[in-house]
Design a protein around this motif. Structure first.
Motif, PDB file in Angstrom:
ATOM      1  N   LEU A 111       0.717  -1.196   0.054  1.00  0.00           N
ATOM      2  CA  LEU A 111       0.005   0.060  -0.004  1.00  0.00           C
ATOM      3  C   LEU A 111       0.767   1.224   0.066  1.00  0.00           C
ATOM      4  CD1 LEU A 111      -3.016  -0.673   2.649  1.00  0.00           C
ATOM      5  CD2 LEU A 111      -2.330  -1.543   0.137  1.00  0.00           C
ATOM      6  N   TYR A 112       1.956   0.987   0.618  1.00  0.00           N
ATOM      7  CA  TYR A 112       2.979   2.341   0.911  1.00  0.00           C
ATOM      8  C   TYR A 112       3.465   2.533  -0.471  1.00  0.00           C
ATOM      9  CZ  TYR A 112       7.217   4.637   1.719  1.00  0.00           C
ATOM     10  OH  TYR A 112       8.341   5.766   1.676  1.00  0.00           O
ATOM     11  N   ILE A 113       3.793   1.475  -1.305  1.00  0.00           N
ATOM     12  CA  ILE A 113       4.262   1.730  -2.851  1.00  0.00           C
ATOM     13  C   ILE A 113       3.410   2.376  -3.593  1.00  0.00           C
ATOM     14  CG2 ILE A 113       4.882   0.589  -4.882  1.00  0.00           C
ATOM     15  CD1 ILE A 113       6.926   0.032  -2.619  1.00  0.00           C
ATOM     16  N   ILE A 114       1.985   2.094  -3.598  1.00  0.00           N
ATOM     17  CA  ILE A 114       0.900   3.079  -4.470  1.00  0.00           C
ATOM     18  C   ILE A 114       1.093   4.235  -3.799  1.00  0.00           C
ATOM     19  CG2 ILE A 114      -1.282   2.909  -4.772  1.00  0.00           C
ATOM     20  CD1 ILE A 114      -1.690   0.110  -4.503  1.00  0.00           C
ATOM     21  N   ARG A 115       1.039   4.547  -2.745  1.00  0.00           N
ATOM     22  CA  ARG A 115       0.917   5.891  -2.013  1.00  0.00           C
ATOM     23  C   ARG A 115       2.230   6.608  -2.570  1.00  0.00           C
ATOM     24  NH1 ARG A 115      -1.818   9.043  -1.422  1.00  0.00           N
ATOM     25  NH2 ARG A 115      -1.501  10.003   0.544  1.00  0.00           N
ATOM     26  N   ILE A 116       3.489   6.032  -2.587  1.00  0.00           N
ATOM     27  CA  ILE A 116       4.491   6.941  -2.904  1.00  0.00           C
ATOM     28  C   ILE A 116       4.629   7.323  -4.407  1.00  0.00           C
ATOM     29  CG2 ILE A 116       6.247   4.831  -3.457  1.00  0.00           C
ATOM     30  CD1 ILE A 116       8.280   6.360  -1.563  1.00  0.00           C
ATOM     31  N   ILE A 117       4.137   6.285  -5.176  1.00  0.00           N
ATOM     32  CA  ILE A 117       3.926   6.625  -6.683  1.00  0.00           C
ATOM     33  C   ILE A 117       2.590   7.735  -6.874  1.00  0.00           C
ATOM     34  CG2 ILE A 117       3.257   5.658  -8.693  1.00  0.00           C
ATOM     35  CD1 ILE A 117       4.256   2.708  -8.044  1.00  0.00           C
ATOM     36  N   MET A 118       1.892   7.573  -6.192  1.00  0.00           N
ATOM     37  CA  MET A 118       0.722   8.799  -6.148  1.00  0.00           C
ATOM     38  C   MET A 118       1.453  10.059  -5.961  1.00  0.00           C
ATOM     39  SD  MET A 118      -2.509   7.026  -4.704  1.00  0.00           S
ATOM     40  CE  MET A 118      -3.740   8.348  -4.849  1.00  0.00           C
ATOM     41  N   LYS A 119       2.062  10.079  -4.731  1.00  0.00           N
ATOM     42  CA  LYS A 119       2.935  11.423  -4.492  1.00  0.00           C
ATOM     43  C   LYS A 119       3.878  11.850  -5.417  1.00  0.00           C
ATOM     44  CE  LYS A 119       5.652  13.380  -0.633  1.00  0.00           C
ATOM     45  NZ  LYS A 119       6.241  12.964   0.908  1.00  0.00           N
ATOM     46  N   GLN A 120       4.589  10.814  -6.055  1.00  0.00           N
ATOM     47  CA  GLN A 120       5.524  11.162  -6.993  1.00  0.00           C
ATOM     48  C   GLN A 120       5.056  11.950  -8.022  1.00  0.00           C
ATOM     49  OE1 GLN A 120       9.107  10.433  -6.382  1.00  0.00           O
ATOM     50  NE2 GLN A 120       9.339  12.172  -8.180  1.00  0.00           N
ATOM     51  N   TYR A 121       3.651  11.510  -8.503  1.00  0.00           N
ATOM     52  CA  TYR A 121       3.390  11.803  -9.680  1.00  0.00           C
ATOM     53  C   TYR A 121       2.067  12.665  -9.577  1.00  0.00           C
ATOM     54  CZ  TYR A 121       5.439   8.437 -12.865  1.00  0.00           C
ATOM     55  OH  TYR A 121       6.235   7.722 -13.576  1.00  0.00           O
ATOM     56  N   GLU A 334      -4.558  16.709 -17.015  1.00  0.00           N
ATOM     57  CA  GLU A 334      -3.217  17.048 -17.604  1.00  0.00           C
ATOM     58  C   GLU A 334      -2.149  17.608 -16.880  1.00  0.00           C
ATOM     59  OE1 GLU A 334      -4.420  19.755 -20.719  1.00  0.00           O
ATOM     60  OE2 GLU A 334      -5.763  18.161 -21.828  1.00  0.00           O
ATOM     61  N   LYS A 335      -2.451  17.598 -15.502  1.00  0.00           N
ATOM     62  CA  LYS A 335      -1.478  17.834 -14.842  1.00  0.00           C
ATOM     63  C   LYS A 335      -0.113  16.659 -14.403  1.00  0.00           C
ATOM     64  CE  LYS A 335      -4.026  21.114 -11.719  1.00  0.00           C
ATOM     65  NZ  LYS A 335      -4.458  21.528 -10.811  1.00  0.00           N
ATOM     66  N   SER A 336      -0.766  15.457 -14.730  1.00  0.00           N
ATOM     67  CA  SER A 336       0.264  14.222 -14.568  1.00  0.00           C
ATOM     68  C   SER A 336       1.302  14.338 -15.510  1.00  0.00           C
ATOM     69  CB  SER A 336      -0.442  13.093 -14.732  1.00  0.00           C
ATOM     70  OG  SER A 336       0.373  11.993 -14.732  1.00  0.00           O
ATOM     71  N   SER A 337       2.489  14.207 -14.962  1.00  0.00           N
ATOM     72  CA  SER A 337       3.703  14.423 -15.723  1.00  0.00           C
ATOM     73  C   SER A 337       4.501  13.215 -15.423  1.00  0.00           C
ATOM     74  CB  SER A 337       4.346  15.649 -15.437  1.00  0.00           C
ATOM     75  OG  SER A 337       4.940  15.769 -14.041  1.00  0.00           O
ATOM     76  N   LYS A 338       5.454  12.913 -16.525  1.00  0.00           N
ATOM     77  CA  LYS A 338       6.467  11.832 -16.565  1.00  0.00           C
ATOM     78  C   LYS A 338       7.774  12.216 -15.780  1.00  0.00           C
ATOM     79  CE  LYS A 338       8.782  12.655 -20.815  1.00  0.00           C
ATOM     80  NZ  LYS A 338       9.312  11.781 -22.104  1.00  0.00           N
ATOM     81  N   LEU A 339       8.424  11.254 -15.125  1.00  0.00           N
ATOM     82  CA  LEU A 339       9.570  11.572 -14.575  1.00  0.00           C
ATOM     83  C   LEU A 339      10.743  11.575 -15.343  1.00  0.00           C
ATOM     84  CD1 LEU A 339       9.152   9.359 -11.138  1.00  0.00           C
ATOM     85  CD2 LEU A 339       8.598  11.833 -11.590  1.00  0.00           C
TER      86      LEU A 339
END
Length: 339
Positions: A111-121, A334-339
């Protein structure tokens, strides 16, 4: 992809020796173009394959136990071209970093993995497609964070599986010593056993209990192997061997029932007729009955094995695409951006 003789076999050091896609080994052209992405986490990185436009929020694809992002290689090409999809390797799987030495893999930590990806993006909500172990992860996430999920599509696993308490205790007893041995091996510079490519295919086939058709096993294999430094034309599995002792425990049946009551998002559950329930069916039925009373819960059953989304993607793509069209991320994000 030449190897560095000074490297050990920790995956954070051997990325240049790892294969990223089935096409790297077979010469096949990918069925749908993608961008390889790397998402930083405190102990290393999460790797993934981003399909489709990178100006919109993708659906997050999560794989099963000891599988990897290649699990969706055959399903994603059947999505509409405007659908973005990020298929990741969970920690210790595929090209993602292993957990630090001494750390145990378990369901809830994902669950932490999902949250950290959400935060990153910078996603406020997430849409999830999960198979097997990750269908369970999707169930848990939707229950714990009901306000952070747009939709869940779960393939052939509904909920955390219940085991007899005596079996759970026995597993804890026996697996801890085995885990300690694997943890020590991970810190050594000893190359794991290596095999010819055809042998690896056979091992994937047998390891999934024949659930993945042999002619498509290379989609799963590509992100799991590294070329041997000792034997020409041989490869070894470089996923974290500690994954064999993964802790599935995620609470009692009573907790599963309470979690099911908390789920609010649109939820599509796909069941393969020729696959197990992985627990006494009464536990499955109790949670299934709760979910079926929810307005946006949908159920689809069809012929196939546990990996039906790989073997027979054409059988499941229509309900999946219909569900995504109604409930998935919309192009306006459209606010989502790639790393």
């Amino acid at each position: 992809m030449e190897s560095n003789s000074s490297s050990n076999y920790n995956d954070t050091l051997v990325m240049t020796n790892r294969y990223r896609d089935a096409s790297d080994l077979t010469g096949e052209k990918p069925l749908r173009e993608f961008a390889e992405v790397t998402i930083p986490v405190p102990w290393g990185h999460i790797s993934g394959k981003w399909y489709g436009p990178q100006t919109v929020q993708p659906i997050l694809g999560l794989h099963g136990w000891q599988d990897n992002a290649g699990t969706y290689d055959l399903l994603v090409p059947l999505f509409p071209p405007e659908v973005a999809f990020l298929s990741i390797d969970l920690p210790g799987h595929g090209l993602s970093s292993r957990l630090p030495d001494g750390c145990y893999y378990n369901t809830v930590d994902n669950l932490y993995i999902i949250r950290i990806i959400m935060k990153q993006y910078k996603w406020e909500k997430v849409s999830i497609i999960g198979h097997s172990m990750s269908a369970i992860i999707g169930f848990l996430f939707a229950a714990v964070f009901p306000d952070k999920v747009d939709m869940v599509i779960a393939i052939d696993a509904l909920k955390p599986h219940q085991r007899p308490y005596s079996s759970v205790i026995r597993t804890m007893e026996t697996r801890m010593d085995e885990f300690l041995r694997e943890d020590e091996r991970n810190r050594s510079n000893v190359e794991p056993p290596s095999y010819a490519y055809d042998e690896l295919i056979e091992r994937i086939f047998i390891g999934t209990f024949h659930s993945v058709n042999k002619n498509i096993c290379h989609h799963m294999l590509a992100r799991h192997i590294q070329k041997s430094e000792k034997y020409p034309n041989k490869y070894f599995f470089c996923r974290d061997r500690r994954l064999k002792f993964y802790n599935y425990a995620a609470g009692s049946q009573e907790l599963c029932v309470e979690m099911a009551k908390r789920i609010e998002c649109p939820y599509l559950f796909i069941k393969a007729r020729h696959s197990s329930y992985f627990e006494e069916k009464k536990y499955y039925d109790e949670v299934f009955d709760i979910l079926t009373k929810k307005p946006n819960f949908e159920y689809f059953e069809c012929d196939g094995s546990h990996h039906l989304h790989m073997n027979n993607p054409e059988l499941v793509i229509e309900p999946i695409n219909n569900f995504i069209k109604r409930f998935g991320p919309k192009p306006k994000l459209e606010k989502s951006s790639k790393l």
